[in-house]
Design an enzyme around this catalytic site. Sequence first.
Site, short mmCIF file in Angstrom:
data_model
loop_
_atom_site.label_atom_id
_atom_site.label_comp_id
_atom_site.label_asym_id
_atom_site.label_seq_id
_atom_site.Cartn_x
_atom_site.Cartn_y
_atom_site.Cartn_z
N ARG A 20 -4.05 -48.78 20.72
CA ARG A 20 -4.97 -49.79 21.26
C ARG A 20 -6.44 -49.45 21.01
O ARG A 20 -7.32 -50.19 21.41
CB ARG A 20 -4.72 -49.96 22.76
CG ARG A 20 -3.47 -50.75 23.10
CD ARG A 20 -3.62 -52.22 22.68
NE ARG A 20 -2.43 -52.99 22.99
CZ ARG A 20 -2.26 -53.67 24.12
NH1 ARG A 20 -3.19 -53.64 25.07
NH2 ARG A 20 -1.17 -54.37 24.31
N HIS A 45 -1.26 -31.74 15.85
CA HIS A 45 -1.31 -31.88 14.39
C HIS A 45 -2.46 -32.81 14.04
O HIS A 45 -2.39 -34.02 14.28
CB HIS A 45 0.02 -32.43 13.88
CG HIS A 45 0.10 -32.54 12.39
ND1 HIS A 45 1.24 -33.00 11.74
CD2 HIS A 45 -0.78 -32.26 11.40
CE1 HIS A 45 1.03 -32.99 10.43
NE2 HIS A 45 -0.20 -32.55 10.20
N GLU A 72 -1.39 -27.53 13.98
CA GLU A 72 -0.64 -27.87 12.78
C GLU A 72 -1.57 -28.55 11.79
O GLU A 72 -2.36 -29.43 12.16
CB GLU A 72 0.53 -28.79 13.12
CG GLU A 72 1.60 -28.13 13.97
CD GLU A 72 2.78 -29.03 14.22
OE1 GLU A 72 3.85 -28.51 14.57
OE2 GLU A 72 2.65 -30.28 14.09
N HIS A 193 11.25 -29.34 15.64
CA HIS A 193 11.33 -30.65 14.99
C HIS A 193 12.65 -31.34 15.35
O HIS A 193 13.72 -30.86 15.02
CB HIS A 193 11.19 -30.58 13.47
CG HIS A 193 10.71 -31.90 12.89
ND1 HIS A 193 9.41 -32.33 13.03
CD2 HIS A 193 11.36 -32.89 12.24
CE1 HIS A 193 9.28 -33.52 12.45
NE2 HIS A 193 10.44 -33.88 11.97
N GLY A 194 12.51 -32.45 16.06
CA GLY A 194 13.67 -33.25 16.42
C GLY A 194 14.46 -32.74 17.61
O GLY A 194 15.48 -33.35 17.98
#
Length: 246
Positions: A20, A45, A72, A193-194
């Site tokens: 937004r 990141h 990152e 990750h994940g």
Amino acid sequence: MSELLLGVNVDHIATLRQARGTNYPDPVYAASVAEHAGADGITVHLREDRRHIQDRDIHVLKQTLHTRMNFEMAVTDEMIAIACDVKPVFCCLVPEKREELTTEGGLDVVGQLDKITKATEQLTAAGIAVSLFIDADKAQIDAAVASKAPYIEIHTGHYADLSSEEEQLIELERLTVGIKYAHNLGLKVNAGHGLNYFNVKPIAAIKEIIELNIGHAIIARAAIDGLDKAVRDMKQLMLEARTYNT
């Protein structure tokens, strides 16, 4: 029982803000809540396209975090300059493509050894501990050692994407072999990750892992349950994984 640390990635708080173009929700405030709930560090990141985390976030986090920042970044001159200016505790070098929704795989250290070694030297000279986000591949692990980076973060995305329990077990074994191999070579090993509330325990039980970096699952849970509870629940699952596997 060895301690397992949790780094909470607040990128998706920034994603919601940028959707937004407002100044809220603030990833800096979210980082403070996560720390209060038990996060051992905060991961951010700063992408080249600035799609979520902004330069301002990095600078304010540096001044306000009570734990430590894991920054990152792509291996570019711009990001190296920013990192050397901000001086986070950790920098994790990651591959980056503008068209991807999220980081899709590990860094190709083998194919970019000279470039990554140079970046590692520059960041290390600035007093920053360097980590390389790589797949659990022996060639990539060997290259990480050659680069002189003290840390690696093993990419768990493929494990997380598998829906078959049998396939997950095969991938878990592959990850475990790679992690133990890296540990035996003297690398300090993180993973991420994940990872989510349903698949984290088998990874958390691998005793050679020092830290898990988890973001999307925690922020998604927080949208329903609140960030404080989301972080506490993840820490509890990780603690249980280590407690029952000693």
